[in-house]
Design a protein around this motif. Structure first.
Motif, PDB file in Angstrom:
ATOM      1  N   THR A 119      -8.494   9.000  -0.184  1.00  0.00           N
ATOM      2  CA  THR A 119      -8.036   8.027  -1.186  1.00  0.00           C
ATOM      3  C   THR A 119      -8.742   8.167  -2.532  1.00  0.00           C
ATOM      4  OG1 THR A 119      -9.621   6.407  -0.302  1.00  0.00           O
ATOM      5  CG2 THR A 119      -7.369   6.325   0.553  1.00  0.00           C
ATOM      6  N   ASN A 123      -2.884   9.004  -5.041  1.00  0.00           N
ATOM      7  CA  ASN A 123      -2.224   7.700  -5.053  1.00  0.00           C
ATOM      8  C   ASN A 123      -1.304   7.504  -3.851  1.00  0.00           C
ATOM      9  OD1 ASN A 123      -2.890   5.683  -6.817  1.00  0.00           O
ATOM     10  ND2 ASN A 123      -1.245   6.076  -8.266  1.00  0.00           N
ATOM     11  N   GLN A 124      -0.679   8.596  -3.420  1.00  0.00           N
ATOM     12  CA  GLN A 124       0.190   8.508  -2.248  1.00  0.00           C
ATOM     13  C   GLN A 124      -0.615   8.155  -1.001  1.00  0.00           C
ATOM     14  OE1 GLN A 124       2.543  12.028  -1.498  1.00  0.00           O
ATOM     15  NE2 GLN A 124       3.051  11.404   0.579  1.00  0.00           N
ATOM     16  N   ARG A 126      -3.419   6.511  -0.942  1.00  0.00           N
ATOM     17  CA  ARG A 126      -3.823   5.105  -1.061  1.00  0.00           C
ATOM     18  C   ARG A 126      -2.734   4.182  -0.552  1.00  0.00           C
ATOM     19  NH1 ARG A 126      -5.547   6.597  -7.142  1.00  0.00           N
ATOM     20  NH2 ARG A 126      -7.638   7.418  -6.713  1.00  0.00           N
ATOM     21  N   GLU A 127      -1.522   4.466  -0.967  1.00  0.00           N
ATOM     22  CA  GLU A 127      -0.399   3.605  -0.576  1.00  0.00           C
ATOM     23  C   GLU A 127      -0.100   3.735   0.906  1.00  0.00           C
ATOM     24  OE1 GLU A 127       4.028   2.444  -2.274  1.00  0.00           O
ATOM     25  OE2 GLU A 127       3.246   4.462  -2.627  1.00  0.00           O
ATOM     26  N   GLN A 128      -0.096   4.964   1.426  1.00  0.00           N
ATOM     27  CA  GLN A 128       0.219   5.184   2.840  1.00  0.00           C
ATOM     28  C   GLN A 128      -0.805   4.520   3.746  1.00  0.00           C
ATOM     29  OE1 GLN A 128       0.778   9.606   2.834  1.00  0.00           O
ATOM     30  NE2 GLN A 128       2.702   9.125   3.859  1.00  0.00           N
ATOM     31  N   LYS A 131      -0.413   0.707   3.687  1.00  0.00           N
ATOM     32  CA  LYS A 131       0.775   0.239   4.396  1.00  0.00           C
ATOM     33  C   LYS A 131       0.710   0.462   5.904  1.00  0.00           C
ATOM     34  CE  LYS A 131       4.114   0.533   0.598  1.00  0.00           C
ATOM     35  NZ  LYS A 131       5.356   1.185   0.091  1.00  0.00           N
ATOM     36  N   LEU A 188      -8.738   2.346  -2.991  1.00  0.00           N
ATOM     37  CA  LEU A 188      -7.428   1.724  -2.775  1.00  0.00           C
ATOM     38  C   LEU A 188      -7.033   0.847  -3.955  1.00  0.00           C
ATOM     39  CD1 LEU A 188      -7.672   0.606   0.975  1.00  0.00           C
ATOM     40  CD2 LEU A 188      -6.337   2.507   0.072  1.00  0.00           C
ATOM     41  N   HIS A 191      -4.769   1.973  -7.061  1.00  0.00           N
ATOM     42  CA  HIS A 191      -3.303   2.000  -7.009  1.00  0.00           C
ATOM     43  C   HIS A 191      -2.770   0.650  -7.503  1.00  0.00           C
ATOM     44  CE1 HIS A 191       0.763   1.922  -5.369  1.00  0.00           C
ATOM     45  NE2 HIS A 191       0.680   3.229  -5.158  1.00  0.00           N
ATOM     46  N   SER A 193      -0.016  -1.367  -7.218  1.00  0.00           N
ATOM     47  CA  SER A 193       0.505  -2.384  -6.306  1.00  0.00           C
ATOM     48  C   SER A 193      -0.491  -2.716  -5.202  1.00  0.00           C
ATOM     49  CB  SER A 193       1.836  -1.933  -5.697  1.00  0.00           C
ATOM     50  OG  SER A 193       1.687  -0.749  -4.950  1.00  0.00           O
ATOM     51  N   VAL A 194      -1.212  -1.717  -4.721  1.00  0.00           N
ATOM     52  CA  VAL A 194      -2.221  -1.957  -3.687  1.00  0.00           C
ATOM     53  C   VAL A 194      -3.372  -2.791  -4.255  1.00  0.00           C
ATOM     54  CG1 VAL A 194      -3.920  -0.880  -2.158  1.00  0.00           C
ATOM     55  CG2 VAL A 194      -1.643   0.140  -2.419  1.00  0.00           C
TER      56      VAL A 194
END
Length: 440
Positions: A119, A123-124, A126-128, A131, A188, A191, A193-194
């Motif tokens: 992370t 960024n991907q 972080r999001e994965q 979620k 995290l 990001h 939205s995170v």
């Protein structure tokens, strides 16, 4: 060929002798330092195969530790880290291992280290990870477990007369887990939205504040600074139900200790948080009440670009309130802002813009340039004139990409506010000095 063979054997022999397995995985880990072997591991599907090995032996703490050591070593390299980040199943697998072996510090520390690397810049990833089901709850559970262990260790230390003794140079095992865990949260939170979601998570913010409450920067520098960094990241998000906003005054109280420490890295992080929180009038009042603004003005003398940027951000927010603008007259604030503009302006147009905005706010009710800016008036006039001259201000010796970047910020951020400030000073100045403009 050796790496392929070792990988094949380690995955396909179900009843492999543990000592032999340890030797195989140690060999793979050592091969990670060789670029050619690392590329071969990536091409041969090592990520997927090693994930299968973990799934097959999830209940075996020792075997899991051996495999995770390979991931830990390989995740330090960008090429393998990118391949691992693309494997969506790895997030669920690591979370399952953390839940299954929560108190196995040697395994936990490596998994958290891997997640921190995944992370750090992706960024991907972080999001994965965010979620993935139960990701934040798992991190919070780990945080509580190792916080309790560390707290008990501290009590034991003090009960045996540890008060006043020199703190260990290296973090304890529990502190090391907390350091790396908070690093994951800090990553995290980058990001958009995170980070916005984490800013509303009271459990996350509560635990970060807890670190500042029970630890000093002298106890464990990296842990406290990581906590302050994460709070700074989360304080950036102005979202409804922000836990940082709800606790902003308490956070300010905790950061005051860090601000007054002798640790410059800690001071910088504290100032950054104040830079975000000083957008709220309660924090501005707190800064005035505790005389923190004097410290911010003093930091302008640090001759450090990052420190000056953060301190100037706080002063800019304070000068939004017309009743607080006179504070810049104290401690030589105007002269220090002008000095910062001269020292860092051509190299950092964002900082130069902050300084000009601060001086613009301060001078809103100007009647005379001399009475407003005092002995710094002429220096400021000459400086602004020079910095607004494109031929003098922009360094054309830089490579094209960097030169274009600097020019963009000069044109869009610095130039508009600097021109308005210069015009205001000139229109309230009784005479214009004769100046000789020299290149920077």
């Amino acid at each position: 060929l050796l790496s392929k063979y070792i990988l094949y054997v380690s995955i396909n022999l179900q009843d492999l002798n543990v000592n032999f397995y340890m030797q195989l995985t140690a060999t793979l880990r050592n091969l990670a330092d060789l670029p050619s072997a690392r590329r071969q591991l990536i091409c041969s599907g090592a990520v997927s195969e090693l994930s299968v090995a973990l799934e097959q032996r999830v209940n075996d703490k020792d075997v899991c530790t051996y495999v995770v050591r390979i991931f830990s070593k390989l995740s330090s390299y960008n090429d393998f880290c990118a391949a691992l980040a693309d494997c969506s199943r790895c997030y669920f697998l690591f979370l399952a291992l953390l839940k299954k072996h929560q108190k196995q510090q040697d395994l936990v520390i490596r998994i958290i280290f891997i997640l921190g690397n995944l992370t750090a810049e992706n960024n991907q990833a972080r999001e994965q990870f965010f979620k993935a089901k139960g990701s934040v709850n798992t991190l919070m559970s780990l945080f509580q477990t190792y916080y309790d262990l560390d707290l008990n260790a501290q009590k034991w230390y003090h009960e045996r007369g540890g008060e006043g003794k020199t703190h260990p140079k290296h973090p304890s095992e529990a502190e090391d887990v907390l350091i790396k865990l908070i690093r994951v949260l800090a990553n995290l939170s980058i990001h958009p939205s995170v980070g916005a979601a984490l800013a509303t998570a009271h459990c996350v913010v509560d635990l970060l504040v807890t670190v500042l409450e029970y630890k000093s920067v002298d106890d464990c520098e990296e842990l406290v600074i990581n906590a302050a960094t994460t709070i700074n990241n989360l304080s950036f998000y102005k979202v409804k139900s922000s836990a940082v906003q709800d606790k902003k005054l308490h956070i300010a109280e905790m950061l005051l200790k860090l601000l007054m420490s002798n640790n410059m890295d800690g001071v910088v992080e504290a100032v950054r948080v104040f830079g975000n929180l000083s957008q709220y009038h309660e924090i501005c009042d707190f800064i005035i009440q505790k005389k923190i603004y004097k410290f911010m003005i003093a930091l302008l003398d640090a001759k450090n670009q990052d420190v000056c940027f953060s301190a100037c951000g706080v002063l800019l927010n304070l000068t939004v309130d017309k009743n607080k603008r006179a504070l810049l007259m104290e401690e030589g604030g105007i002269g220090k802002l002008v000095d910062c503009l001269q020292d860092f302006g051509p190299a950092d147009w964002q900082l130069a813009c902050l300084i000009c905005k601060t001086l613009w706010n301060y001078s809103e009710n100007i009647t005379s340039a001399a009475s407003c800016f005092g002995e710094d008036t002429d220096t400021l006039l000459v400086l602004l004139t020079s910095l607004l001259d494109e031929e003098l201000a922009l360094d054309y010796s830089l490579d094209r990409d960097l030169r274009d970047y600097h020019k963009l910020y000069w044109e869009r951020e610095f130039k508009p506010v600097a021109e308005k400030l210069l015009d205001r000073i000139q229109s309230h100045h009784s005479f214009l000095p004769t100046v000789t403009i020299t290149p920077f």
